[in-house]
Structures are given as C-alpha cells and as structure tokens.
Design a protein around this motif. Sequence first.
Motif, mmCIF file in Angstrom:
data_model
loop_
_atom_site.group_PDB
_atom_site.id
_atom_site.type_symbol
_atom_site.label_atom_id
_atom_site.label_comp_id
_atom_site.label_asym_id
_atom_site.label_seq_id
_atom_site.Cartn_x
_atom_site.Cartn_y
_atom_site.Cartn_z
ATOM 1 N N GLN A 48 0.905 -1.352 0.113
ATOM 2 C CA GLN A 48 -0.100 0.123 -0.131
ATOM 3 C C GLN A 48 0.894 1.168 -0.007
ATOM 4 O OE1 GLN A 48 -2.605 -0.408 3.513
ATOM 5 N NE2 GLN A 48 -4.158 -1.449 2.119
ATOM 6 N N GLN A 49 0.335 2.424 -0.462
ATOM 7 C CA GLN A 49 0.912 3.507 -0.295
ATOM 8 C C GLN A 49 1.144 3.923 0.735
ATOM 9 O OE1 GLN A 49 1.736 6.135 -3.031
ATOM 10 N NE2 GLN A 49 2.893 6.745 -1.297
ATOM 11 N N ASN A 50 2.510 4.348 1.313
ATOM 12 C CA ASN A 50 2.919 4.899 2.579
ATOM 13 C C ASN A 50 2.427 6.494 2.439
ATOM 14 O OD1 ASN A 50 4.289 2.532 3.391
ATOM 15 N ND2 ASN A 50 6.170 3.322 2.506
ATOM 16 N N ARG A 51 2.035 6.977 3.753
ATOM 17 C CA ARG A 51 1.246 8.439 3.586
ATOM 18 C C ARG A 51 2.206 9.380 4.513
ATOM 19 N NH1 ARG A 51 -4.264 7.712 2.640
ATOM 20 N NH2 ARG A 51 -3.621 9.873 1.824
ATOM 21 N N LEU A 52 2.008 10.543 3.967
ATOM 22 C CA LEU A 52 2.671 11.799 4.583
ATOM 23 C C LEU A 52 1.433 12.663 4.896
ATOM 24 C CD1 LEU A 52 4.992 13.317 5.653
ATOM 25 C CD2 LEU A 52 5.422 13.991 3.236
ATOM 26 N N PHE A 53 1.159 13.060 5.809
ATOM 27 C CA PHE A 53 0.014 13.937 6.531
ATOM 28 C C PHE A 53 0.671 15.207 6.974
ATOM 29 C CE2 PHE A 53 -2.086 9.767 6.701
ATOM 30 C CZ PHE A 53 -3.151 10.021 5.897
ATOM 31 N N ILE A 54 0.546 16.459 6.082
ATOM 32 C CA ILE A 54 1.112 17.668 6.556
ATOM 33 C C ILE A 54 0.254 18.140 7.538
ATOM 34 C CG2 ILE A 54 1.976 19.883 5.998
ATOM 35 C CD1 ILE A 54 3.701 17.533 5.228
ATOM 36 N N ASN A 55 0.464 18.781 8.676
ATOM 37 C CA ASN A 55 -0.599 19.439 9.582
ATOM 38 C C ASN A 55 -0.446 20.685 9.392
ATOM 39 O OD1 ASN A 55 -1.680 20.353 12.063
ATOM 40 N ND2 ASN A 55 -0.151 19.343 13.478
ATOM 41 N N ASN A 56 -1.705 21.376 9.179
ATOM 42 C CA ASN A 56 -2.070 22.659 8.674
ATOM 43 C C ASN A 56 -2.167 23.645 9.797
ATOM 44 O OD1 ASN A 56 -2.187 22.016 5.679
ATOM 45 N ND2 ASN A 56 -4.382 21.365 6.241
ATOM 46 N N LEU A 57 -2.429 23.024 10.921
ATOM 47 C CA LEU A 57 -2.491 23.597 12.344
ATOM 48 C C LEU A 57 -3.297 25.038 12.086
ATOM 49 C CD1 LEU A 57 -1.472 23.177 15.060
ATOM 50 C CD2 LEU A 57 0.383 24.795 14.757
ATOM 51 N N VAL A 58 -4.490 24.760 11.884
ATOM 52 C CA VAL A 58 -5.378 25.986 11.798
ATOM 53 C C VAL A 58 -5.679 26.622 13.305
ATOM 54 C CG1 VAL A 58 -7.777 26.735 11.154
ATOM 55 C CG2 VAL A 58 -6.456 24.824 9.829
ATOM 56 N N ILE A 59 -5.403 27.645 13.154
ATOM 57 C CA ILE A 59 -5.499 28.644 14.446
ATOM 58 C C ILE A 59 -6.635 29.558 14.483
ATOM 59 C CG2 ILE A 59 -4.582 30.034 16.271
ATOM 60 C CD1 ILE A 59 -3.052 27.483 15.943
ATOM 61 N N GLU A 60 -7.571 29.561 15.233
ATOM 62 C CA GLU A 60 -8.759 30.318 15.391
ATOM 63 C C GLU A 60 -8.918 31.180 16.424
ATOM 64 O OE1 GLU A 60 -12.073 27.866 15.244
ATOM 65 O OE2 GLU A 60 -11.902 26.948 13.524
ATOM 66 N N ASP A 61 -8.771 32.673 16.424
ATOM 67 C CA ASP A 61 -8.536 33.268 17.550
ATOM 68 C C ASP A 61 -9.588 34.461 17.539
ATOM 69 O OD1 ASP A 61 -7.473 34.871 15.533
ATOM 70 O OD2 ASP A 61 -5.290 34.818 16.380
ATOM 71 N N GLY A 62 -9.547 35.355 18.520
ATOM 72 C CA GLY A 62 -10.589 36.299 18.599
ATOM 73 C C GLY A 62 -9.966 37.689 17.845
ATOM 74 N N ASP A 63 -10.371 38.763 18.476
ATOM 75 C CA ASP A 63 -9.913 40.083 17.942
ATOM 76 C C ASP A 63 -8.833 40.656 18.077
ATOM 77 O OD1 ASP A 63 -12.411 40.119 16.661
ATOM 78 O OD2 ASP A 63 -13.409 40.976 18.225
ATOM 79 N N ASP A 64 -7.820 39.462 18.208
ATOM 80 C CA ASP A 64 -6.155 40.177 18.668
ATOM 81 C C ASP A 64 -5.787 41.278 17.726
ATOM 82 O OD1 ASP A 64 -6.131 38.327 20.593
ATOM 83 O OD2 ASP A 64 -5.019 36.958 19.314
ATOM 84 N N SER A 65 -5.045 42.025 18.418
ATOM 85 C CA SER A 65 -4.286 43.248 17.560
ATOM 86 C C SER A 65 -3.073 42.397 16.842
ATOM 87 C CB SER A 65 -3.616 44.143 18.448
ATOM 88 O OG SER A 65 -2.663 43.722 19.139
ATOM 89 N N GLU A 66 -2.799 43.265 15.547
ATOM 90 C CA GLU A 66 -1.577 42.864 14.788
ATOM 91 C C GLU A 66 -0.318 42.373 15.848
ATOM 92 O OE1 GLU A 66 0.940 44.536 10.986
ATOM 93 O OE2 GLU A 66 -1.330 44.808 11.090
ATOM 94 N N GLU A 67 -0.264 43.115 16.652
ATOM 95 C CA GLU A 67 1.047 42.779 17.491
ATOM 96 C C GLU A 67 0.917 41.577 18.629
ATOM 97 O OE1 GLU A 67 3.577 45.290 21.335
ATOM 98 O OE2 GLU A 67 1.853 46.154 20.246
ATOM 99 N N GLU A 68 -0.455 41.489 19.005
ATOM 100 C CA GLU A 68 -0.743 40.468 19.811
ATOM 101 C C GLU A 68 -0.779 39.049 19.004
ATOM 102 O OE1 GLU A 68 -4.458 41.693 21.015
ATOM 103 O OE2 GLU A 68 -3.766 41.902 23.108
ATOM 104 N N THR A 69 -1.001 39.188 17.771
ATOM 105 C CA THR A 69 -1.016 38.162 16.686
ATOM 106 C C THR A 69 0.617 37.583 16.451
ATOM 107 O OG1 THR A 69 -3.165 38.744 15.657
ATOM 108 C CG2 THR A 69 -1.668 36.998 14.539
ATOM 109 N N GLU A 70 1.274 38.574 16.336
ATOM 110 C CA GLU A 70 2.812 38.220 16.267
ATOM 111 C C GLU A 70 3.351 37.767 17.426
ATOM 112 O OE1 GLU A 70 6.434 37.874 14.731
ATOM 113 O OE2 GLU A 70 4.641 38.008 13.506
ATOM 114 N N ILE A 71 3.211 37.929 18.347
ATOM 115 C CA ILE A 71 3.654 37.683 19.619
ATOM 116 C C ILE A 71 3.185 36.126 19.975
ATOM 117 C CG2 ILE A 71 3.374 37.563 22.397
ATOM 118 C CD1 ILE A 71 3.150 40.806 21.858
#
Length: 441
Positions: free
Chosen positions: A381-404
């Motif tokens: 069978q085909q060996n599998r490689l699963f890439i983790n997309n790591l979807v992050i859902e957050d609130g109304d962070d500022s641009e600075e908070e998001t970068e931190i």
Amino acid sequence: MKNLVVFLFSLFAIFTAHQVFAQVDFTAMDIAADIGDSRDSITTDFNGDTFQDIYVANSGNTQNKLWINDGVGNFTANDIAGDLGNSFGATTADFNGDTFPDIYVANNAGEQNKLWINDGAGNFTANDIVLEGEEGEETGGNDFGNSRGAVSADFNDDTFPDIYVANSGGEQNKLWINDGAGNFTANDIVLILGEEEEEPSGGNDFGDSYDAVAGDINGDTFTDIYTVNNGLFSGEQNKLWINDGAGNFTANDIAGDIAYSEGALITDLNEDTFLDIYVANTGVQNKLWINDGAGNFTANDIAADVRGTDAVSADFDDDDVPDLYVTVIGSQNKLWINDGAGNFTADNIAIEEEDNSSSTVSADFNGDNASDIYVANISSQQNRLFINNLVIEDGDDSEEETEIRSRSRRRSSHRTFTCNDPRAKNYDRFGAHWQSLCLYK
C-alpha cells in the motif's frame, strides 16, 4: 448580585475574545513511488541540510528507502545500494563518533543485520557487526537472526550510543555495547541461575520480541529498556529492564502487561515529568501505563483505544502537551488529543483511509514548525505523509498580539532536550525527530 453577574460575564467575554483554539487539520502529501511492504520508519537529517529525511525499512527482500527532504516536504530517493532484505526495524544514532547520524537495520529470517555509516552527505558504507572465530562464539555470536526491531541509547553510561535488538522466535535479544568508534561487543541480558533456582528470577531476555524502546523509567538517570513481546501464543510478559548504569539489567515487569504487543513508546503523557509507557496491542485494548517516578505503574487506558501496531507522540494541536497517533492494521488509525493530565479525545484524520499501517514517525517535514505524520504501510500500500495545517482560530487580537502569539508557537512547537536529560533518551518516540537534536535514538 446583578452587578457581580455582569462583571463576571464581562471577564468571560474578554477572556474568550483573546483565547486561542487550535484545530487539528491535515493534508495528504504522499511521496510518489513510496510503496512496499513497509515495516518501520525513522526520521532525522541524514544529509546535513537541517531538513528531516525519512528512512523506511521494507520486508520481502526489497529495497529499503531513504527519502531526502528539500525542506518543504518534497522528497527524492537516495537509496543505499545493497540495502535490501527482510527488514523489520531500524534505529539511528552517531555510532562512530563523527557527528553524522548512521543507520542500524534489523533484518528478519536469519539475515545479517546492517550497520550503515554515514559520511555526512547521506552516503553510506556498510560496517556490519561481525565477530569472527572465538570472539564470536564467546560473546554470543554474530548479529543475525529473526530480528524485528531495535533501539539505540547509551546503556552503559560511557556517552556512546549502544544498540538493543529485539528478536522473535525464541531467540536471545541482543545488547551491543559501542566503543565510540562503531565497534561493538555483545553484553546480552542473561540472568544467572541461583543454587536453588530451576529458572532465572524474572526470566532471561529471549522470546518472541517485536520491538523495544528506551528511557529513564525510575529516575536514576540511567537508560532502561522496555521490550515488547508477542504474548498471545507464548504467554510472555512484556519486559521492563532496569539499568544500573553499567549496562547490567534487572527485571521490573509491570503486572498484567501481557498481550499480543507490537509497538510501544516512552514519554511523559500526563505532564508530571515522569516517563510513562504506551503499548500498542493487536486485537485488544492498547495500554497506557502511568509512572509514579520510581518505576511503578498504574493503568490509565484510553476508552475505545483498541488495536494498534505502533505509536508516536508529538504536540499536534500546539498546546504544549504531547498527543498520540496510533497505527492500526485494517482499520482507521487513531489521533488522540491530550488534555495534559493524560486524558485523551479522538480527533482522527478525516482524509485517512483504512490502511494496513505498521509504523509511524512525526516531525516537521515542510518547515512550518507544526508536527506532521508519516505512516508506513504493509501489503504494497502507499505509505502516507500527512502535513499538519495547524489551523488557529482566535478572537480580535491586534496585529502585535498575533505576532507575539505566532512567535510563541514557533518556540513551543517542538520540545528540545539536552542529551543528558532523561526525557531526551527516547525522543525518537516523542516527536520522532530526536536525532537532529541529540545524536541518540
């Protein structure tokens, strides 16, 4: 009272607005032509470019595969000439002291096990363990048999990575002690009969062994060995061997730890700093043994976690807590998300089919700091490689908070340990990319 309720609700709203929720999501990025009767897989940087490569052990007398990563998850074959056989296991470490990760391959059906020495660029030369004449006879023979798995670590506390080999079919398991230059001497675990004993106390180290893992189980800084046995037909107990630091071992088996076991991992799954043991069993409940720090274990099994062949631990949802991915033959592989106290919730990969999976490793294969998953399958069978997309859902962070927050995720995505940290001595099973951080497996 009403004012208090309004105040508490306001606090909750502020907290939830800034709380980060990680949603695990994977994309298939399989390697073309990566098909075979694959039995084991390991990952590290084999050619010195800092990217995680993959080595696959194939049975059926076919070519084992060495896949070189370009850093974004594209792989090119760089197979080792002559590296084919009935290969069931592999381990990696710097066996000859030149800082480059070498490869040890466990072969079945009486074949010579292989030791491949790396020149640093991903080119390998055979340096098999072959003891000639009287030396071979006196030290337990040469390195071939019905080998199913192997683990490497420093078992006699001399800083050099040694090799423990799990053999099936009633054969003696092998412990090879390294002199640092890639020369090995047998130091097998053989318990001597006492004057009043008909059988050794705790049993000797042979049977129907399928795999082995290593770590400091009892907190004395020395690397112990857990041997996975097929106990369904033989009635053999899985073995826990406690090391005295000089490479001498005493059995400290876990009561009730007997099944048709195929794989295991050692890591701290309940965040108490002590190394726990997870065991993948065929056809029955998989076992999660929680360690009290002194090498005493209590079962904390995951409900509905039935059947397994192998497992890997990594932080798949980016909450700084080790999760579990478990391979299964003929059924859906399992992704268990950990709450940090050793309680797990299923979050299986939706795109994954019911394959015949035998082995798995995890590392960041595409350079985004998230833990991806590679799965080795049997039956062509085909060996599998699963890439983790790591979807992050957050609130109304500022641009600075998001970068931190982003910087925080990059720092914490993979745990790193120093070589003398007991938890690091089995890092191949926690994130499965130990080799790039500390050259033992």
